[in-house]
Motif scaffolding. Sequence first.
Motif, PDB file in Angstrom:
ATOM      1  N   TYR A  58       0.811  -1.205   0.000  1.00 48.60           N
ATOM      2  CA  TYR A  58       0.000   0.000   0.000  1.00 48.60           C
ATOM      3  C   TYR A  58       0.855   1.271   0.000  1.00 48.60           C
ATOM      4  O   TYR A  58       0.370   2.333  -0.395  1.00 48.60           O
ATOM      5  CB  TYR A  58      -0.977  -0.024   1.174  1.00 48.60           C
ATOM      6  CG  TYR A  58      -1.966  -1.155   1.018  1.00 48.60           C
ATOM      7  CD1 TYR A  58      -2.972  -1.089   0.059  1.00 48.60           C
ATOM      8  CD2 TYR A  58      -1.851  -2.312   1.783  1.00 48.60           C
ATOM      9  CE1 TYR A  58      -3.856  -2.139  -0.120  1.00 48.60           C
ATOM     10  CE2 TYR A  58      -2.728  -3.371   1.604  1.00 48.60           C
ATOM     11  CZ  TYR A  58      -3.731  -3.281   0.652  1.00 48.60           C
ATOM     12  OH  TYR A  58      -4.595  -4.321   0.457  1.00 48.60           O
ATOM     13  N   ARG A 120       4.914  -8.142  -4.678  1.00 49.14           N
ATOM     14  CA  ARG A 120       4.053  -9.340  -4.682  1.00 49.14           C
ATOM     15  C   ARG A 120       4.896 -10.608  -4.754  1.00 49.14           C
ATOM     16  O   ARG A 120       4.562 -11.631  -4.140  1.00 49.14           O
ATOM     17  CB  ARG A 120       3.066  -9.287  -5.858  1.00 49.14           C
ATOM     18  CG  ARG A 120       1.987  -8.225  -5.772  1.00 49.14           C
ATOM     19  CD  ARG A 120       1.064  -8.419  -4.569  1.00 49.14           C
ATOM     20  NE  ARG A 120       1.636  -7.909  -3.346  1.00 49.14           N
ATOM     21  CZ  ARG A 120       1.373  -8.359  -2.126  1.00 49.14           C
ATOM     22  NH1 ARG A 120       0.563  -9.379  -1.970  1.00 49.14           N
ATOM     23  NH2 ARG A 120       1.929  -7.824  -1.070  1.00 49.14           N
ATOM     24  N   SER A 237      -5.932 -13.407  -6.030  1.00 48.21           N
ATOM     25  CA  SER A 237      -6.773 -12.220  -5.884  1.00 48.21           C
ATOM     26  C   SER A 237      -5.964 -11.007  -5.426  1.00 48.21           C
ATOM     27  O   SER A 237      -6.320  -9.868  -5.733  1.00 48.21           O
ATOM     28  CB  SER A 237      -7.916 -12.488  -4.909  1.00 48.21           C
ATOM     29  OG  SER A 237      -7.440 -12.600  -3.578  1.00 48.21           O
ATOM     30  N   THR A 238      -4.867 -11.243  -4.692  1.00 49.96           N
ATOM     31  CA  THR A 238      -4.025 -10.124  -4.254  1.00 49.96           C
ATOM     32  C   THR A 238      -3.247  -9.512  -5.415  1.00 49.96           C
ATOM     33  O   THR A 238      -2.751  -8.391  -5.311  1.00 49.96           O
ATOM     34  CB  THR A 238      -3.020 -10.573  -3.169  1.00 49.96           C
ATOM     35  OG1 THR A 238      -2.090 -11.518  -3.729  1.00 49.96           O
ATOM     36  CG2 THR A 238      -3.724 -11.207  -1.990  1.00 49.96           C
ATOM     37  N   SER A 241      -5.669  -6.968  -9.167  1.00 48.59           N
ATOM     38  CA  SER A 241      -5.763  -5.519  -9.394  1.00 48.59           C
ATOM     39  C   SER A 241      -4.520  -5.004 -10.112  1.00 48.59           C
ATOM     40  O   SER A 241      -4.602  -4.233 -11.069  1.00 48.59           O
ATOM     41  CB  SER A 241      -5.934  -4.782  -8.065  1.00 48.59           C
ATOM     42  OG  SER A 241      -7.069  -5.233  -7.382  1.00 48.59           O
ATOM     43  N   TYR A 288      -8.591  -0.796  -7.871  1.00 42.50           N
ATOM     44  CA  TYR A 288      -8.080  -1.199  -6.556  1.00 42.50           C
ATOM     45  C   TYR A 288      -9.173  -1.175  -5.495  1.00 42.50           C
ATOM     46  O   TYR A 288      -9.120  -1.943  -4.525  1.00 42.50           O
ATOM     47  CB  TYR A 288      -6.908  -0.312  -6.139  1.00 42.50           C
ATOM     48  CG  TYR A 288      -5.590  -0.812  -6.673  1.00 42.50           C
ATOM     49  CD1 TYR A 288      -4.927  -1.867  -6.060  1.00 42.50           C
ATOM     50  CD2 TYR A 288      -5.013  -0.255  -7.808  1.00 42.50           C
ATOM     51  CE1 TYR A 288      -3.733  -2.357  -6.555  1.00 42.50           C
ATOM     52  CE2 TYR A 288      -3.808  -0.724  -8.307  1.00 42.50           C
ATOM     53  CZ  TYR A 288      -3.169  -1.778  -7.675  1.00 42.50           C
ATOM     54  OH  TYR A 288      -1.982  -2.259  -8.174  1.00 42.50           O
ATOM     55  N   LYS A 291     -11.489  -4.436  -6.489  1.00 40.95           N
ATOM     56  CA  LYS A 291     -10.851  -5.755  -6.494  1.00 40.95           C
ATOM     57  C   LYS A 291     -10.094  -6.076  -5.208  1.00 40.95           C
ATOM     58  O   LYS A 291      -9.699  -7.217  -4.991  1.00 40.95           O
ATOM     59  CB  LYS A 291      -9.883  -5.852  -7.680  1.00 40.95           C
ATOM     60  CG  LYS A 291     -10.507  -5.687  -9.046  1.00 40.95           C
ATOM     61  CD  LYS A 291     -11.342  -6.895  -9.435  1.00 40.95           C
ATOM     62  CE  LYS A 291     -10.505  -8.115  -9.722  1.00 40.95           C
ATOM     63  NZ  LYS A 291     -11.296  -9.278 -10.140  1.00 40.95           N
ATOM     64  N   ASN A 292      -9.863  -5.086  -4.350  1.00 42.93           N
ATOM     65  CA  ASN A 292      -9.048  -5.298  -3.166  1.00 42.93           C
ATOM     66  C   ASN A 292      -9.915  -5.243  -1.908  1.00 42.93           C
ATOM     67  O   ASN A 292     -10.457  -4.197  -1.556  1.00 42.93           O
ATOM     68  CB  ASN A 292      -7.943  -4.231  -3.106  1.00 42.93           C
ATOM     69  CG  ASN A 292      -6.895  -4.542  -2.054  1.00 42.93           C
ATOM     70  OD1 ASN A 292      -7.199  -4.576  -0.876  1.00 42.93           O
ATOM     71  ND2 ASN A 292      -5.672  -4.760  -2.488  1.00 42.93           N
ATOM     72  N   GLU A 294      -9.075  -5.501   1.259  1.00 38.51           N
ATOM     73  CA  GLU A 294      -8.533  -4.706   2.362  1.00 38.51           C
ATOM     74  C   GLU A 294      -8.835  -3.223   2.183  1.00 38.51           C
ATOM     75  O   GLU A 294      -9.149  -2.524   3.154  1.00 38.51           O
ATOM     76  CB  GLU A 294      -7.014  -4.922   2.476  1.00 38.51           C
ATOM     77  CG  GLU A 294      -6.634  -6.285   3.014  1.00 38.51           C
ATOM     78  CD  GLU A 294      -5.136  -6.444   3.138  1.00 38.51           C
ATOM     79  OE1 GLU A 294      -4.431  -6.162   2.146  1.00 38.51           O
ATOM     80  OE2 GLU A 294      -4.666  -6.841   4.218  1.00 38.51           O
TER      81      GLU A 294
END
Length: 310
Positions: A58, A120, A237-238, A241, A288, A291-292, A294
């Motif tokens: 982030y 990532r 999934s992480t 985006s 973001y 799709k994210n 968090e």
Amino acid sequence: MENQTTVTEFILLGLSSNRQMQIFLFLVFLAIYLITLGGNIVIMVVIRADSHLHTPMYFFLFHLSFVDICYSSVTVPNTLRNFLVVHKTISVNGCIAQMLFILLLAGTEALILSAMAYDRYAAICDPLHYMEIMGKGICVQLVSGAWTTGFFYALLNTVFTLKLHFCGPNQIHHFSCELPPLLQLSCTETLTNQMVLYTSAVIFASSSFLLILISYIHIISTVLRIRSAEVRRKVFSTCSSHLIVVGLFFLTGFLQYTIPRSVSSVVLDEMFSIQYNVLTPMLNPIIYSLKNEEVKKALRKMLGKLKFLK
């Protein structure tokens, strides 16, 4: 050369000469610009406000949002002004300055996307040493390096552009000052400029893309070894985006600068420019946010606090 008149300003012909269409485009571009500013500012505020998002991933997203705000602001406000005025002029120095910032921000964004891919890779392929590999100092160095490299990439092309002489015509078939259409107006030989532009763009873009590609080859290899389908889905999934944003950015930028002049056209060039100068900075925070999980959770939390304060 002495008898040639030196051009002091360019006329940006823009997307349409029809007055009603210009008003319509003004409203569309204004809406897009406000969404871009709002979306990216929200992402930045959410990341700053929520301690759970104070992680390398982030940190890079925060800086990507900042770059997107700058990227859009370099071209869109002047484009909005030109939709409303009769004389759509920009000084030669102002045009070259705009070109410099477009190249700087495009280069910086490409490298920040590369840094995000490396992040990532470190998180998925070496989770035990993740915080050691992606320490705060390393993250700051990667972002600083992205800005520095982007600056030298932009400066290289700008220095060669400053050596050009413009004596007419002075009409740019575009809504912003980008290097390819600018070279077409030069009265002096532009072969060196074209070689520098395309060589630097290909080296820069391919290097950034190669770093992303290598990172994702390792990520996919690691994920495929995970037996649990649910865990594989969560891990992928992480990255989803980031992959969408990379695709939007690199595909349009690559086509813009590599399609031969014989195939390219003014309309096609403008479409590509709208995509990565105007639409991509707007779409990034939306992607973001949607799709994210968090980011969505942090956003709901922040909205909940605002409702409570009311």
